[in-house]
Design an enzyme around this catalytic site. Structure first.
Site, short mmCIF file in Angstrom:
data_model
loop_
_atom_site.label_atom_id
_atom_site.label_comp_id
_atom_site.label_asym_id
_atom_site.label_seq_id
_atom_site.Cartn_x
_atom_site.Cartn_y
_atom_site.Cartn_z
N SER A 511 -3.59 0.83 -4.81
CA SER A 511 -2.92 0.85 -3.51
C SER A 511 -2.02 2.09 -3.43
O SER A 511 -2.52 3.20 -3.60
CB SER A 511 -2.16 -0.45 -3.28
OG SER A 511 -1.78 -0.58 -1.93
N ASP A 598 -11.96 -3.98 2.01
CA ASP A 598 -10.52 -3.78 2.04
C ASP A 598 -10.05 -3.53 3.48
O ASP A 598 -10.45 -2.55 4.10
CB ASP A 598 -10.15 -2.58 1.17
CG ASP A 598 -8.67 -2.46 0.90
OD1 ASP A 598 -7.87 -3.00 1.69
OD2 ASP A 598 -8.29 -1.82 -0.09
N HIS A 630 -8.73 -5.63 -1.09
CA HIS A 630 -7.65 -4.77 -1.59
C HIS A 630 -7.28 -5.20 -3.01
O HIS A 630 -6.31 -5.91 -3.24
CB HIS A 630 -6.44 -4.86 -0.66
CG HIS A 630 -5.45 -3.76 -0.85
ND1 HIS A 630 -5.77 -2.44 -0.66
CD2 HIS A 630 -4.14 -3.78 -1.21
CE1 HIS A 630 -4.70 -1.70 -0.89
NE2 HIS A 630 -3.71 -2.48 -1.23
#
Length: 908
Positions: A511, A598, A630
């Site tokens: 991330s 995602d 994600h």
């Protein structure tokens, strides 16, 4: 996309290669290659499925539930409290995706859990009766899907004690950006609408009796507003600006005041806990960090007395301050029994006699103990990852070092066990968020890397939470700049100490950590010798463009803390900070990992950096999981990813790597591995080249009636619509009036007489009024909601065409014939930005609606920028009337709107 046959052939070929390379083999117990290091531990011990995890005791104390694999997928199991785990039985049998979270209803009648679809984060709520028996031939009892909607994200707001058969939830089926508030009956599944969210409410708060009392709203300027919920509406009782934080925690036992976390005020840095009276506005300090080091952590309440019994702070480690002598005495007793552990109270029975205690440390992934407070009896239930040898794990130590501007950066350092801390290969492991933080405790990736011989640094760089307002705000607009310096200077610190070998430094993160990885190799290419980016954004402009609709309430916060793409200065800054735009500087070997579903960091973010490197013939490795979002939740995907990562790091940094993978992991690795030659990007349209399609006719003055229906998640909403086209001195005026179950709405547009470009638009729906004019390539006007006004002032790349009411009538004036295409510009009122559209005339089709049967041109509309919005129009060949239309509504979670012509008459 590959055809199935080609895909299978590629997987088979890659699998054969892995076999030939000796990567597919039974996983051996490998001894340490380096003197002093512990044995090389199987990666399955770090990233495989735990045998038992996530235990909770039922409120009545009769059952203990937990997560355990069933047929290779993590599911919910239950056992009687005093029986062994071997006697447990499964309650769910999800074969596709692990259960991510669950909890007990207050009356112990149900276990409630949530599940999404392959990582898309559109969670639905399910219920299962723990006492129910499976039907004949079934492994588990039947569960009920309580929300059962597609592309809708359910939010759980409250589980009231005094109404245990009810929970309060939010659903964004009407508007994907905002959740309406519902009361959900757990026994029947009936949902009752309590509040339609037309006020941009981000969250709702209930008192100890389950009564709705507060709402939290993010204002247009980013301020957080706490609103008192009154019969007639809302009253703002507290607010803090975008650079501060404030939020309700829980109501006081008097049910008048509420506990509030806040760092509001000049000269205030650390978040504190206060009591606030929404009737009088009086604020009373409860507590801030006694040591003055970190933000307030958590408040611990007794559900029996409703008293605040303790507070916690997350410093270098956890600190607990007890306000209740009985709880303090029990805690100290537990500390004596479990020395060296951080102890956290987990779930408890409703009378708080029995607790499931969580005990963990940096070298202990977690133990669950059943604690009988009355008998002072502690019974071990299980240890997570029981087979992981704790004696071979490495200690995590808090450290601090100075960054480029002298700012002190708190961090955690894990050094490999058994070897001197000298000239080691180093891995920098930045956390995600970035508005989050790392803490002391067991970290599987840090331990995995340390076991492979790496020193691991986890910096809480500026912008991390928990260290005060000034430290958080020091990260504003500093992505890839001073935030990146905080990582670079961590490397320098460890090199200067002789701990790290400057030639063997790697970086890995997910991330924001994935972004920091890409930024590290793009902006500081001489620092790193290997890099692994996991779901990392490469272009901050496209990242902000793809914010999920349900994050609308914090869009302004992203613009303030990252950079505002709607301003020339902000856009230039974000472009400068995007690793994609410096891909030509990358000279570090790179492994990129992505989840195909995602919703936050979309696959295009990884695709585009892979393509940029491929085009300059720079080697890059790429893994994409078709069933993840994600981050990865399937153990087999994690095992495949980290098998690849450890070999990649060993090749470039010289650490150790486990030889071989299981056949299952090898098969999955073959499926995840992407041939970078096959990666393609959506064709980009040059916005500056988009003009106005040339109409071959004007419009016709007439009025039309349509019936319409919105379908979403098995539900339907019936609508009626009237469209009137008339000419006046200003041009063509098109008015659409719609009657809906939520009220009436009107949308009016004025178009230029000759070109049909949009000149102005006025929208009125409930408390919302929008008035915007389009002139000189600019949109300007106002948006008013409940007397709160905000300006619209957006530069556009050109004229707006076929937008707003009657857009299809404008399309009908184009030179329609099979194969005709055009690209044009719309203006998104909600996001306040231009959107490029493209149309294609598919051909003639016969369409039957209430108004008759027509030979009609089918015109398909899609985004020219890769967005999911799509529409189709059927336009009568003879009269150019729009007889039918369908549209996918991303703002309503992918709902489908269909409208059909009922009648046409002369305009008044």
């Amino acid at each position: 996309m590959h055809k199935p046959s080609a895909w299978k052939m590629r997987v088979a070929a890659l699998l054969m290669f892995l076999v030939a390379a000796g990567l597919v083999a039974p996983v051996p117990a490998i001894a340490a290659k380096d003197s002093g290091l512990p044995p090389l531990l199987d990666r399955d011990l770090f990233f495989g499925d735990p045998e038992i995890a996530g235990a909770q005791i039922s409120p009545d104390g009769k059952f203990i539930s937990f997560i355990k694999p069933l047929d290779g997928v993590r599911n919910i199991w239950v056992k009687k409290t005093r029986e062994p785990f071997a006697g447990a039985r499964p309650l769910t049998a999800d074969t596709k995706r692990p259960i991510p979270a669950y909890f007990w209803s207050r009356d112990s009648r149900y276990i409630l859990f949530v599940q999404d679809d392959d990582g898309d984060e559109n969670y639905n709520i399910h219920a299962v009766d723990p006492a129910a028996e499976p039907a004949q031939g079934k492994k588990v009892p039947a569960s009920r899907e309580l929300t059962a909607m597609e592309k809708v994200r359910a939010a759980i707001y409250a589980v009231p004690r005094k109404d245990p058969g009810t929970i309060y939830i939010g659903l964004n089926d009407r508007d994907a950006a905002w959740h309406d508030l519902y009361r959900l009956d757990l026994a029947t599944g009936q949902r009752t609408l309590m509040r339609e969210n037309t006020e941009r409410i981000a969250s709702w708060f209930f008192d100890n009796d389950g009564k709705l009392r507060l709402a939290l709203r993010i204002a247009d300027n980013g301020d957080t507003e706490i609103l008192r919920v009154d019969e007639e509406g809302f009253t703002k009782v507290y607010s803090c600006d975008v650079f501060e934080s404030c939020g309700p925690v829980r109501f006081h036992k008097d049910n008048k005041r509420f506990y509030l976390e806040t760092n509001k005020g000049e000269g205030v840095d650390l978040t504190r806990l206060v009591l606030f009276d929404p009737a009088t506005g009086k604020e009373e300090l409860v507590e801030s960090d006694p040591e003055g080091r970190v933000d307030f952590g958590n408040a611990i309440f007794s559900e029996v007395t409703e008293e605040l019994v303790g507070t916690t702070y997350n410093d270098d480690g956890q600190r607990i301050y007890w306000r209740d002598k009985a709880f303090e005495k029990d805690y100290n007793w537990l500390k004596d029994k479990l020395p060296g552990m951080e102890i956290r109270p987990g779930s408890s029975t409703a009378d708080e006699r029995l607790w499931l205690i969580v005990a963990s440390s940096d070298v202990e992934p977690g133990e669950r103990h059943l604690f009988d407070r009355k008998k002072k009896k502690l019974t071990l239930q299980y240890r997570i990852f029981e087979d992981l040898p704790r004696k071979h794990l490495a200690r995590m130590e808090p450290i601090r070092y100075k960054s480029s501007d002298g700012l002190e950066v708190p961090a955690y350092l894990t050094l490999p066990k058994g070897v001197p801390a000298k000239n080691l290969p180093l891995m920098i492991f930045p956390h995600g968020g970035p508005w989050a933080r790392d803490g002391w405790g067991y970290d599987p990736l840090a331990q995995f890397l340390a076991n492979r011989g790496y020193a691991v640094l986890q910096p809480n760089f500026r912008g991390s939470t928990g260290y005060g307002k000034a430290f958080l705000n020091a990260g504003n607009n500093e992505w890839g700049q001073k935030m990146q310096d905080d990582l670079t200077w961590g490397v320098k610190h460890l090199v200067s100490q002789g701990i790290a070998d400057p030639e063997r430094v790697g970086i890995m993160g997910g991330s924001y950590g994935g972004y920091a990885t890409l930024a590290g190799v793009a902006f500081t290419p001489d620092v790193y010798a290997a890099a692994v980016s996991i779901v990392g954004p490469s272009n901050l402009i496209t990242l902000l463009d793809s914010i999920p609709p349900y994050w609308e309430s914090i869009r302004k916060m992203f613009h303030v803390r990252m950079g505002d793409p709607t301003t020339p200065e902000g856009k230039a800054q974000l472009e400068r900070q995007s690793p994609l735009n410096s891909a030509n500087k990358i000279k570090t070997p790179l492994l990129v990992v992505q989840g195909a579903n995602d919703p936050r960091v979309k696959q295009a973010e990884s695709d585009q950096i892979v393509v940029a490197l491929r085009e300059r013939k720079f080697p890059v490795e790429y893994l994409v999981a078709d069933n993840e979002g994600h981050g990865f939740s399937h153990p087999v995907n994690n095992l495949a990813m980290f098998a690849t990562a450890e070999k990649f790091l060993a090749k470039h940094l010289g650490g150790r790597a486990q030889e071989g993978v299981s056949e299952e992991v090898a098969q999955r690795l073959a499926e995840l591995t992407v041939d970078v030659r096959t990666v393609t990007l959506a064709e980009k349209v040059d916005a500056s080249s988009v003009g106005v399609p040339k109409a071959t006719s004007g419009l016709v003055e007439r009025a039309s009636s349509y019936k319409a229906v919105i379908e979403a998640g098995g539900q339907t909403i019936n609508l009626t619509m009237e469209r009137e086209i008339r000419a006046d001195d200003a041009g063509w005026v098109i008015t659409e009036s719609m009657q809906t179950p939520m009220g009436n709405a009107q949308d009016q547009a004025t178009l230029a007489r000759d070109t049909l470009v949009l000149l102005s638009r006025q929208v009125k729906q409930g408390p919302v009024t929008i008035d915007v004019a389009f002139k000189d390539n600019k949109a300007s006007g106002t948006m008013v909601m409940n007397d709160n006004s905000r300006p619209i002032d957006v530069a556009l790349g050109g004229a707006v065409f076929a937008d707003g009411p009657g857009a299809s009538e404008v399309l009908a004036a184009l030179p329609l014939e099979k194969g005709y295409t055009a690209t044009y510009r719309n203006f998104d009122l909600q996001a306040q930005k231009e959107k490029l559209k493209k149309l294609e005339v598919v051909g003639l089709e016969t369409v039957t609606v209430e108004a008759g049967t027509f030979e009609a041109w089918r015109v398909d509309i899609s985004s020219a920028e890769g967005d999911p919005d799509k529409a189709s129009f059927w336009i009568d060949k003879e009269t150019r009337r729009v007889v039918k239309a369908t549209a996918v509504l991303p703002q309503m979670g992918g709902a489908v709107l269909t409208s059909e012509l009922v009648s046409t008459r002369a305009s008044k």
